[in-house]
Write a protein that holds these residues in place. Structure first.
Motif, PDB file in Angstrom:
ATOM      1  N   GLU A 118       3.231  -4.057 -25.261  1.00  0.00           N
ATOM      2  CA  GLU A 118       5.115  -3.753 -25.743  1.00  0.00           C
ATOM      3  C   GLU A 118       6.151  -5.041 -25.340  1.00  0.00           C
ATOM      4  O   GLU A 118       6.467  -5.174 -24.449  1.00  0.00           O
ATOM      5  CB  GLU A 118       5.325  -2.124 -25.505  1.00  0.00           C
ATOM      6  N   VAL A 119       7.835  -5.165 -26.191  1.00  0.00           N
ATOM      7  CA  VAL A 119       8.320  -5.778 -26.048  1.00  0.00           C
ATOM      8  C   VAL A 119       9.634  -5.721 -26.419  1.00  0.00           C
ATOM      9  O   VAL A 119       9.107  -4.775 -27.731  1.00  0.00           O
ATOM     10  CB  VAL A 119       8.512  -7.602 -26.099  1.00  0.00           C
ATOM     11  N   MET A 154       7.237  -1.463 -35.071  1.00  0.00           N
ATOM     12  CA  MET A 154       9.318  -2.216 -34.734  1.00  0.00           C
ATOM     13  C   MET A 154       9.454  -1.537 -35.333  1.00  0.00           C
ATOM     14  O   MET A 154       9.122  -0.510 -35.423  1.00  0.00           O
ATOM     15  CB  MET A 154       8.820  -3.614 -35.565  1.00  0.00           C
ATOM     16  N   ASP A 155      10.954  -1.350 -34.743  1.00  0.00           N
ATOM     17  CA  ASP A 155      11.602  -0.604 -34.530  1.00  0.00           C
ATOM     18  C   ASP A 155      12.872  -1.401 -34.570  1.00  0.00           C
ATOM     19  O   ASP A 155      13.212  -1.836 -32.579  1.00  0.00           O
ATOM     20  CB  ASP A 155      11.490   0.939 -33.522  1.00  0.00           C
ATOM     21  N   THR A 156      13.998  -1.167 -34.742  1.00  0.00           N
ATOM     22  CA  THR A 156      15.324  -2.129 -34.840  1.00  0.00           C
ATOM     23  C   THR A 156      16.310  -1.111 -34.986  1.00  0.00           C
ATOM     24  O   THR A 156      16.661  -1.030 -35.535  1.00  0.00           O
ATOM     25  CB  THR A 156      14.989  -3.603 -35.946  1.00  0.00           C
ATOM     26  N   ARG A 157      17.059  -1.318 -33.868  1.00  0.00           N
ATOM     27  CA  ARG A 157      18.578  -0.395 -33.690  1.00  0.00           C
ATOM     28  C   ARG A 157      19.460  -0.876 -33.571  1.00  0.00           C
ATOM     29  O   ARG A 157      19.309  -2.092 -32.401  1.00  0.00           O
ATOM     30  CB  ARG A 157      18.143   0.819 -32.863  1.00  0.00           C
ATOM     31  N   VAL A 158      21.057  -1.037 -33.867  1.00  0.00           N
ATOM     32  CA  VAL A 158      22.676  -1.356 -32.860  1.00  0.00           C
ATOM     33  C   VAL A 158      22.340  -0.572 -32.324  1.00  0.00           C
ATOM     34  O   VAL A 158      22.918   0.452 -32.365  1.00  0.00           O
ATOM     35  CB  VAL A 158      23.092  -1.843 -34.688  1.00  0.00           C
ATOM     36  N   GLU A 159      22.704  -1.284 -30.919  1.00  0.00           N
ATOM     37  CA  GLU A 159      23.742  -0.788 -29.881  1.00  0.00           C
ATOM     38  C   GLU A 159      24.643  -0.869 -29.642  1.00  0.00           C
ATOM     39  O   GLU A 159      24.508  -2.112 -28.863  1.00  0.00           O
ATOM     40  CB  GLU A 159      22.600  -0.424 -28.932  1.00  0.00           C
ATOM     41  N   THR A 173      15.127  -4.090 -30.756  1.00  0.00           N
ATOM     42  CA  THR A 173      13.653  -4.282 -31.519  1.00  0.00           C
ATOM     43  C   THR A 173      13.381  -3.929 -30.157  1.00  0.00           C
ATOM     44  O   THR A 173      12.452  -4.859 -29.573  1.00  0.00           O
ATOM     45  CB  THR A 173      13.847  -5.711 -32.161  1.00  0.00           C
ATOM     46  N   THR A 174      12.354  -3.286 -30.541  1.00  0.00           N
ATOM     47  CA  THR A 174      10.816  -2.968 -29.843  1.00  0.00           C
ATOM     48  C   THR A 174       9.704  -3.202 -30.517  1.00  0.00           C
ATOM     49  O   THR A 174       9.824  -2.968 -32.253  1.00  0.00           O
ATOM     50  CB  THR A 174      11.157  -1.609 -28.963  1.00  0.00           C
ATOM     51  N   ILE A 175       8.598  -4.200 -30.292  1.00  0.00           N
ATOM     52  CA  ILE A 175       7.812  -4.479 -30.871  1.00  0.00           C
ATOM     53  C   ILE A 175       6.517  -3.951 -30.379  1.00  0.00           C
ATOM     54  O   ILE A 175       6.244  -4.036 -28.653  1.00  0.00           O
ATOM     55  CB  ILE A 175       7.424  -5.306 -31.085  1.00  0.00           C
ATOM     56  N   GLU A 176       5.168  -3.096 -30.579  1.00  0.00           N
ATOM     57  CA  GLU A 176       4.525  -2.629 -30.261  1.00  0.00           C
ATOM     58  C   GLU A 176       2.782  -3.723 -30.788  1.00  0.00           C
ATOM     59  O   GLU A 176       2.976  -3.590 -32.085  1.00  0.00           O
ATOM     60  CB  GLU A 176       3.850  -1.263 -29.719  1.00  0.00           C
TER      61      GLU A 176
END
Length: 76
Positions: A6-7, A31-36, A42-45
């Motif tokens: 994971e990164v 992949m999960d992309t979100r605005v903070e 973005t987290t990629i597994e």
């Protein structure tokens, strides 16, 4: 499939919503992309180091294009 690699990539942008909207359609199920705030996170597994590297490389390329286009179209 349980991902073993994971990164998380965090980048700062002036137009986070615009850049994120350009990225999200290219995301895969892993992949999960979100605005903070002013960041896009973005987290990629992936189940392999090679797959993670390839996906992260593709993501960074897409991010660069999205940011360049946003910069070009939002400048006065």
């Amino acid at each position: 499939m349980t991902a073993s690699h994971e990164v998380t990539i965090r980048t700062e942008h002036d137009e986070t919503d615009v850049v994120a909207a350009a990225l999200i359609p290219d995301n895969t199920a892993e992949m999960d992309t979100r605005v903070e705030g002013s960041s896009i996170v973005t987290t990629i597994e992936r189940d392999s180091t090679g797959g993670l590297r390839t996906t992260a490389d593709d993501y960074v390329t897409n991010l660069t294009v999205a940011q360049t286009i946003t910069d070009t179209t939002t400048q006065s």
